[in-house]
Motif scaffolding. Structure first.
Motif, PDB file in Angstrom:
ATOM      1  N   ALA A 160     -44.726  55.818   4.594  1.00  0.00           N
ATOM      2  CA  ALA A 160     -43.531  55.512   3.791  1.00  0.00           C
ATOM      3  C   ALA A 160     -43.509  56.365   2.525  1.00  0.00           C
ATOM      4  O   ALA A 160     -42.479  56.942   2.169  1.00  0.00           O
ATOM      5  CB  ALA A 160     -43.500  54.024   3.437  1.00  0.00           C
ATOM      6  N   ARG A 164     -40.729  59.160   1.432  1.00  0.00           N
ATOM      7  CA  ARG A 164     -40.042  59.021   0.140  1.00  0.00           C
ATOM      8  C   ARG A 164     -40.190  60.333  -0.658  1.00  0.00           C
ATOM      9  O   ARG A 164     -39.240  60.842  -1.242  1.00  0.00           O
ATOM     10  CB  ARG A 164     -40.641  57.814  -0.598  1.00  0.00           C
ATOM     11  CG  ARG A 164     -40.570  57.823  -2.110  1.00  0.00           C
ATOM     12  CD  ARG A 164     -39.173  57.685  -2.661  1.00  0.00           C
ATOM     13  NE  ARG A 164     -38.448  56.548  -2.132  1.00  0.00           N
ATOM     14  CZ  ARG A 164     -38.134  55.468  -2.831  1.00  0.00           C
ATOM     15  NH1 ARG A 164     -38.522  55.365  -4.086  1.00  0.00           N
ATOM     16  NH2 ARG A 164     -37.442  54.503  -2.291  1.00  0.00           N
ATOM     17  N   ARG A 185     -34.350  55.673   6.387  1.00  0.00           N
ATOM     18  CA  ARG A 185     -34.594  54.697   7.454  1.00  0.00           C
ATOM     19  C   ARG A 185     -36.063  54.654   7.838  1.00  0.00           C
ATOM     20  O   ARG A 185     -36.643  53.597   8.055  1.00  0.00           O
ATOM     21  CB  ARG A 185     -33.750  55.048   8.681  1.00  0.00           C
ATOM     22  CG  ARG A 185     -32.326  54.513   8.607  1.00  0.00           C
ATOM     23  CD  ARG A 185     -31.677  54.492   9.979  1.00  0.00           C
ATOM     24  NE  ARG A 185     -31.529  55.825  10.543  1.00  0.00           N
ATOM     25  CZ  ARG A 185     -30.491  56.638  10.293  1.00  0.00           C
ATOM     26  NH1 ARG A 185     -29.524  56.231   9.499  1.00  0.00           N
ATOM     27  NH2 ARG A 185     -30.418  57.834  10.843  1.00  0.00           N
ATOM     28  N   GLU A 187     -38.604  55.446   5.981  1.00  0.00           N
ATOM     29  CA  GLU A 187     -39.387  54.844   4.907  1.00  0.00           C
ATOM     30  C   GLU A 187     -39.319  53.315   5.002  1.00  0.00           C
ATOM     31  O   GLU A 187     -40.359  52.644   4.941  1.00  0.00           O
ATOM     32  CB  GLU A 187     -38.857  55.315   3.548  1.00  0.00           C
ATOM     33  CG  GLU A 187     -39.714  54.841   2.396  1.00  0.00           C
ATOM     34  CD  GLU A 187     -39.003  54.934   1.051  1.00  0.00           C
ATOM     35  OE1 GLU A 187     -38.053  55.721   0.920  1.00  0.00           O
ATOM     36  OE2 GLU A 187     -39.403  54.190   0.140  1.00  0.00           O
ATOM     37  N   SER A 188     -38.094  52.770   5.188  1.00  0.00           N
ATOM     38  CA  SER A 188     -38.002  51.297   5.253  1.00  0.00           C
ATOM     39  C   SER A 188     -38.729  50.751   6.470  1.00  0.00           C
ATOM     40  O   SER A 188     -39.402  49.724   6.382  1.00  0.00           O
ATOM     41  CB  SER A 188     -36.555  50.793   5.261  1.00  0.00           C
ATOM     42  OG  SER A 188     -35.660  51.806   4.950  1.00  0.00           O
ATOM     43  N   THR A 189     -38.594  51.435   7.625  1.00  0.00           N
ATOM     44  CA  THR A 189     -39.294  50.977   8.822  1.00  0.00           C
ATOM     45  C   THR A 189     -40.798  50.899   8.569  1.00  0.00           C
ATOM     46  O   THR A 189     -41.455  49.907   8.913  1.00  0.00           O
ATOM     47  CB  THR A 189     -39.049  51.957   9.996  1.00  0.00           C
ATOM     48  OG1 THR A 189     -37.645  52.157  10.105  1.00  0.00           O
ATOM     49  CG2 THR A 189     -39.601  51.424  11.295  1.00  0.00           C
TER      50      THR A 189
END
Ligand SMILES: [Zn+2]
Length: 253
Positions: A160, A164, A185, A187-189
């Motif tokens: 992540a 970022r 997407r 990063e959030s996953t």
């Protein structure tokens, strides 16, 4: 513990240092920085072989990790291979790319030796001839199993962070704008998976946990991290001339 995301971050961190003292034209610096990023990532691809072997024989699988691809021999092979290529095609770029790969692999080896509580087979293949080839700075240390599992889960945190960071660089240099939504997407996953696997680390039986985490990392997240790195080549290469790239991005806005 693979920590590919962490090695990717180390690559981004070290890339400036690698070209800092290099008095070479920009294209050669770009080739070197891109090689360096890939060199940081490549050694852990022995894990893909390990994961496949793991389904058959767990001890053998572990012995495959941190061997050939984590050795000085591998560094030399990369540097000399690309140097030979450079001579053949009559262009200096592959040589600088190869130097970058070697330095990246070297950085990876040091990070593994210092951080991951395990031996690294730096002098592979001398071990086959009875010469001690492993360096283990953690002799006599046993990692508590829970810590080991939490560190493995943290691999998703490292992924992540890497995505970022790439997003941030892509904004700063105005490169790869089309890939930015994907990076968000991803990063959030990875953040969600980090939390989920950290929770599982407390509860699940250890070998089930290892299977559940190493298989997706080895066959999906690691190759994908390499894929994203290659797709983001323009962004990574922009780090070779940071001031110029940032100015160009401002101008084009
Ligand atoms: Zn490694």
């Amino acid at each position: 513990v693979p920590q590919v995301g962490l090695h990717a971050g180390a690559g981004l961190l070290g890339s400036q240092a690698v070209i800092a003292g290099l008095a070479a034209p920009a294209p050669l610096k770009r080739a070197m920085i891109f090689g360096f990023m890939l060199g940081n990532l490549l050694p852990d691809f022995d894990l893909v072989a390990s994961v496949m072997m793991w389904l058959h024989d767990q001890t053998l699988a572990l012995s495959l990790h941190r061997g050939f691809t984590h050795s000085l021999f591998f560094c030399l092979l990369a540097a000399s291979g690309f140097s030979a290529g450079a001579v053949i095609v009559g262009d200096r770029e592959p040589r600088y790319f190869g130097f970058g790969v070697s330095l990246g692999v070297l950085t990876h080896l040091f990070a593994d030796m210092l951080l991951w509580f395990s031996p690294v087979d730096v002098l592979w293949p001398l071990g086959f001839f009875g010469i001690p080839s492993e360096i283990n700075l953690w002799e006599g240390w046993t990692t508590p199993p829970l810590l080991e599992r939490l560190l493995t889960a943290a691999e998703f945190g490292a992924f992540a962070l890497y995505y970022r960071w790439l997003w941030h660089l892509s904004v700063r240099y105005g490169t790869n704008p089309d890939l930015r939504p994907q990076l968000v997407r991803l990063e959030s996953t990875c953040l969600v998976l980090w939390v989920a696997y950290s929770a599982l680390a407390f509860d699940l039986n250890p070998s089930l946990f290892e299977g559940l985490i190493f298989v997706p990392i080895g066959v999906l997240f690691m190759p994908f991290c390499l894929y994203v790195t290659v797709r983001m080549r323009a962004t990574i290469e922009a780090m070779a001339t940071p001031a110029l790239s940032a100015a160009r991005a401002r101008y084009s806005r």
